[in-house]
Design an enzyme around this catalytic site. Structure first.
Site, PDB file in Angstrom:
ATOM      1  N   LYS A   6       7.579  72.798  36.361  1.00 41.63           N
ATOM      2  CA  LYS A   6       7.839  73.777  35.312  1.00 41.63           C
ATOM      3  C   LYS A   6       8.676  74.959  35.823  1.00 41.63           C
ATOM      4  O   LYS A   6       9.376  75.600  35.050  1.00 41.63           O
ATOM      5  CB  LYS A   6       6.523  74.316  34.729  1.00 41.63           C
ATOM      6  CG  LYS A   6       5.498  73.273  34.291  1.00 41.63           C
ATOM      7  CD  LYS A   6       5.976  72.412  33.147  1.00 41.63           C
ATOM      8  CE  LYS A   6       4.848  71.711  32.386  1.00 41.63           C
ATOM      9  NZ  LYS A   6       4.145  70.671  33.139  1.00 41.63           N
TER      10      LYS A   6
HETATM   11  C1  LIG Z   1       3.634  69.409  32.589  1.00 44.08           C
HETATM   12  C2  LIG Z   1       3.361  68.364  33.603  1.00 44.08           C
HETATM   13  C3  LIG Z   1       3.520  66.996  33.315  1.00 44.08           C
HETATM   14  C4  LIG Z   1       3.904  66.506  31.948  1.00 44.08           C
HETATM   15  O1  LIG Z   1       5.203  66.874  31.608  1.00 44.08           O
HETATM   16  P1  LIG Z   1       5.685  66.825  30.071  1.00 44.08           P
HETATM   17  O2  LIG Z   1       7.021  67.447  30.069  1.00 44.08           O
HETATM   18  O3  LIG Z   1       4.669  67.610  29.301  1.00 44.08           O
HETATM   19  O4  LIG Z   1       5.680  65.384  29.685  1.00 44.08           O
HETATM   20  C5  LIG Z   1       3.328  66.085  34.345  1.00 44.08           C
HETATM   21  N1  LIG Z   1       2.937  66.482  35.575  1.00 44.08           N
HETATM   22  C6  LIG Z   1       2.759  67.781  35.888  1.00 44.08           C
HETATM   23  C7  LIG Z   1       2.304  68.150  37.245  1.00 44.08           C
HETATM   24  C8  LIG Z   1       2.965  68.764  34.918  1.00 44.08           C
HETATM   25  O5  LIG Z   1       2.775  70.063  35.227  1.00 44.08           O
END
Ligand SMILES: *Cc1c(COP(=O)(O)O)cnc(C)c1O
Length: 508
Positions: free
Chosen positions: A122
């Site tokens: 993120k």
């Molecule tokens: C947010 C997240 C996901 C999922 O990603 P999306 O974009 O919501 O499909 C997978 N793994 C981790 C570690 C995350 O933080």
């Protein structure tokens, strides 16, 4: 060279549900969600030109150029300044490449997306989004205070808090499910510093928190109150285009990184495996494919909450099922918001069809694709899932086989990749998106790698040290420092109290 001299076509954004007039990207980012409840999507999808395909550059330059294709109300120089600030090492990221592609053999590599300040993917979007939004307020002459409202399954919340902390003219309010995140994730959020940050625990699951946030967004009375207080809402969730656009860049980067190696990619390109929750990260990979990056198959990996696996295999989306809490909590999601943007493409960009599907989902809890739409889905995607036991085994197996430590989300991807291999026999080179540092989920990883030894020590931070001692893999500094930080956010509420909590926090 490249898009420096090329004339850029103006790109505008429209709602997947057709009820909003086209707007420029800065406005779409400020608004987050369209007023008809749909998601802002580019009016048409761009293609890389020959010049752009052959560019060799570092991460921040590639990112600026990809963003320039989508955010045409920003000029390239401005974007370059922003990406250079956001993707800097060692200031924000701990490795020079920003997003290293690690080859472990057998045509398999991991795209490490977690070297940023909160140790999950993120950060790639949320280190940049504050710059994009700050400039957006100037472009749109927006003088109100921007309230970023975030529902998080653990990682988005922390990344948004870090990205926006003490950024003038903004405030971040994060709702997280109290029992739905890892110990380390919780600790990261409740110790958050910054004068403009607020973290609230919700007694419920992520879907409840996300639904609550969406309702707050669409609440007209609240919007009126906000307006009269000189504030407005925006979103740092992946429903916001400003979250998705920066993610497209790292799939282009992965392709470029592979291209620099001796074992060349085959003509048809490579497969990408993405551990998926809200469908944001894999959607960014799909857009990269549309740009012309040679991606053969997009492999969507789910945990026990396997609503997407079923959807990809049958064309039926049915959220009427039990919700499971798992060791990969960022994927504990039954309503994948961004799927709406994919549906938009699958249906041939037909807003009336999207409205019908979304109404069906809301009223009946399900919808099904028509055969043409389903074919288009299957041509691009393959879906699989991993149980809890299989996830633990995958962490163990990857460490034994490759000496490479992965977190439970990435492990779901690793397991599904092996299912794909045995079911299809397709040995195309593959990139697995590695979405978080293993140390964010220390107890699950220690369980899988060290087995019984872990039981001797329950304290989370000692466990991380033990795991690091055992594997020789260093603990990210931001996680090491957490233990000493005081707790600053203790508030816990019921899902029904979210709206009232917002009013209190913002003094409305
Ligand atoms: C947010 C997240 C996901 C999922 O990603 P999306 O974009 O919501 O499909 C997978 N793994 C981790 C570690 C995350 O933080």
């Amino acid at each position: 060279m490249g898009i420096n001299e090329e004339k850029r076509e103006k790109m505008e954004y429209i709602s997947t549900r057709g009820g909003a007039s086209p707007i420029v990207s800065s406005k779409a980012m400020l608004l987050g969600l369209a007023e008809d409840g749909g998601l802002y999507t580019p009016q048409s999808l761009p293609m890389l030109t020959e010049g752009q395909r052959s560019i060799e550059a570092n991460y921040s330059e590639i990112a600026a150029r990809i963003l320039a294709l989508f955010l045409t109300d920003y000029d390239l120089r401005e974007l370059r300044e922003m990406t250079a600030k956001a993707y800097s090492c060692p200031r924000h990221f701990s490795v020079e490449e920003i997003v290293p592609l690690r080859f472990v053999g057998d045509g398999l590599s991991f795209l490490e997306l977690w070297h940023g300040p909160t140790s999950a993917f993120k950060d790639l979007a949320l280190q940049l989004l504050p710059y994009l939004l700050r400039s957006a307020t100037q472009k749109q002459a927006e003088e109100r205070e921007i309230i970023l409202l975030v529902a998080t399954s653990g990682d988005t919340g922390k990344a948004a808090l870090e990205g926006f902390r003490d950024i003038e003219g903004t405030r971040v309010v994060v709702f997280y499910p109290v029992d739905g995140v890892s110990e380390i994730q919780k600790r990261q959020m409740i110790t958050q510093e910054g004068e403009n940050t607020c973290v609230i625990g919700v007694k419920g699951n992520f879907d409840q928190a996300q639904t609550g946030v969406k309702a707050i967004f669409l609440d007209q009375e609240l919007a009126g109150k906000l307006f009269s207080h000189g504030k407005c809402f925006s979103s740092a969730n992946s429903i916001n285009w400003g979250r998705l656009a920066p993610q497209i860049a790292y799939y282009v980067w992965a392709w470029k990184s592979w291209g620099q190696r001796d074992d060349r990619l085959p003509e048809e390109g490579f497969n990408i495996v993405v551990p998926t929750g809200n469908f944001g990260n894999i959607l960014a990979a799909y857009y990269a494919k549309k740009l012309g990056v040679p991606v053969k198959r997009l492999i969507c990996a789910s945990n026990r909450n396997n609503v997407l696996t079923e959807f990809i295999r049958t064309g039926v989306y049915d959220r009427k099922r039990e919700f499971h809490q798992t060791m990969s909590p960022a994927m504990d999601i039954l309503i994948s918001s961004n799927l709406e943007r994919l549906l938009y493409e699958l249906t041939g960009r037909e807003p009336s069809r999207i409205k019908a599907l979304m109404t069906h989902l809301q009223e009946e809890g399900s919808y099904s694709l028509e055969s043409r739409e389903f074919q288009e889905l299957q041509m691009n995607f393959w879906g699989g899932y991993a149980s809890e036991e299989e996830t633990l085994f995958a962490i163990h197996d990857c460490y034994q086989r490759h000496g490479y430590l992965i977190d439970p989300h990435t492990a779901v991807g690793y397991k599904v990749y092996h299912d794909y291999l045995s079911e299809t026999g397709d040995h195309t080179p593959t990139v697995i998106a590695s979405t978080a540092s293993p140390y964010k989920f220390g107890s699950a990883v220690a369980d899988a790698v060290m087995g019984g030894e872990k039981k001797t020590n329950r304290d989370e931070f000692r466990l991380l040290e033990e795991l690091s001692g055992y594997t020789g893999v260093p603990i990210p500094t931001n996680l090491l420092n957490l233990e000493k930080k005081p707790i600053r956010h203790r508030r816990i509420i019921a899902p029904a109290e979210m709206r009232a909590a917002i009013e209190t926090v913002l003094g409305l």
